[in-house]
Design a protein around this motif. Structure first.
Motif, PDB file in Angstrom:
ATOM      1  N   GLU A  73       0.851  -1.189   0.000  1.00  0.00           N
ATOM      2  CA  GLU A  73       0.000   0.000   0.000  1.00  0.00           C
ATOM      3  C   GLU A  73       0.887   1.239   0.000  1.00  0.00           C
ATOM      4  OE1 GLU A  73      -4.128  -0.304   1.813  1.00  0.00           O
ATOM      5  OE2 GLU A  73      -2.839  -1.278   3.316  1.00  0.00           O
ATOM      6  N   SER A  75       1.324   5.362  -2.239  1.00  0.00           N
ATOM      7  CA  SER A  75       0.857   6.332  -3.226  1.00  0.00           C
ATOM      8  C   SER A  75       1.870   7.467  -3.254  1.00  0.00           C
ATOM      9  CB  SER A  75      -0.527   6.856  -2.829  1.00  0.00           C
ATOM     10  OG  SER A  75      -0.944   7.847  -3.721  1.00  0.00           O
ATOM     11  N   LYS A  88       1.068   3.879  -7.460  1.00  0.00           N
ATOM     12  CA  LYS A  88       0.039   3.668  -6.442  1.00  0.00           C
ATOM     13  C   LYS A  88      -0.269   2.181  -6.322  1.00  0.00           C
ATOM     14  CE  LYS A  88      -4.874   4.453  -5.899  1.00  0.00           C
ATOM     15  NZ  LYS A  88      -6.059   4.984  -6.537  1.00  0.00           N
ATOM     16  N   GLU A  90      -2.986  -0.322  -3.848  1.00  0.00           N
ATOM     17  CA  GLU A  90      -3.987  -0.459  -2.784  1.00  0.00           C
ATOM     18  C   GLU A  90      -4.249  -1.931  -2.553  1.00  0.00           C
ATOM     19  OE1 GLU A  90      -7.364   1.611  -4.370  1.00  0.00           O
ATOM     20  OE2 GLU A  90      -6.708   3.516  -3.536  1.00  0.00           O
TER      21      GLU A  90
END
Length: 148
Positions: A73, A75, A88, A90
């Protein structure tokens, strides 16, 4: 030079010799399903074993790592001449990770479980190559079809 290199190890060795290029690399999903299969090639880029195990994304300028985003995770925007790179990732659940390597608005990440690489020339403002290898398919570097 990289177009003739099809297996991940040779490709990564070739990437390690590039000069005057920006290289964005990410390890995605279950990239360690076949153990340390990518590590030797990544070690040639200066990635240590501990960081390899954590996964994440790296940006290299002229063969030197300038940014490392650890884990699944993250960004981060990274400025380049006349634009930016946006990296990025997630984690949606334990089995689902969504990773993006975005250069000036276009996502170049297309492998979900393995390795994605984008090579960019900031002087000519051109993508030199973008490729990946899916650990569940093979260790051969694949390229997205033009127009996709």
């Amino acid at each position: 030079m990289l177009n003739g290199l099809t297996d991940a190890g040779s490709y990564l060795q070739g990437v390690s010799t590039l000069q005057n290029r920006t290289v964005i690399l990410s390890l995605n999903g279950n990239y360690m399903a076949a153990g340390d299969s990518y590590y030797d090639g990544l070690a040639a880029l200066g990635i240590c074993y501990e960081d390899y195990q954590k996964g994440g994304a790296w940006i290299f300028e002229n063969g030197v790592p300038t940014l490392y985003l650890s884990g699944k995770e993250y960004s981060q925007k990274y400025p380049i001449k006349d634009g930016e790179i946006y990296v990025k990732s997630e984690l949606h659940n334990e089995d689902c990770e969504d990773t993006e390597l975005i250069l000036n608005g276009k996502n170049y990440s297309f492998v979900e479980n393995g390795l994605n690489i984008l090579i960019y020339d900031q002087d000519t403002k051109q993508v030199i190559d973008h490729a990946g290898t899916d650990i569940y398919v093979s260790f051969e570097m694949i390229r997205e079809e033009k127009g996709e």
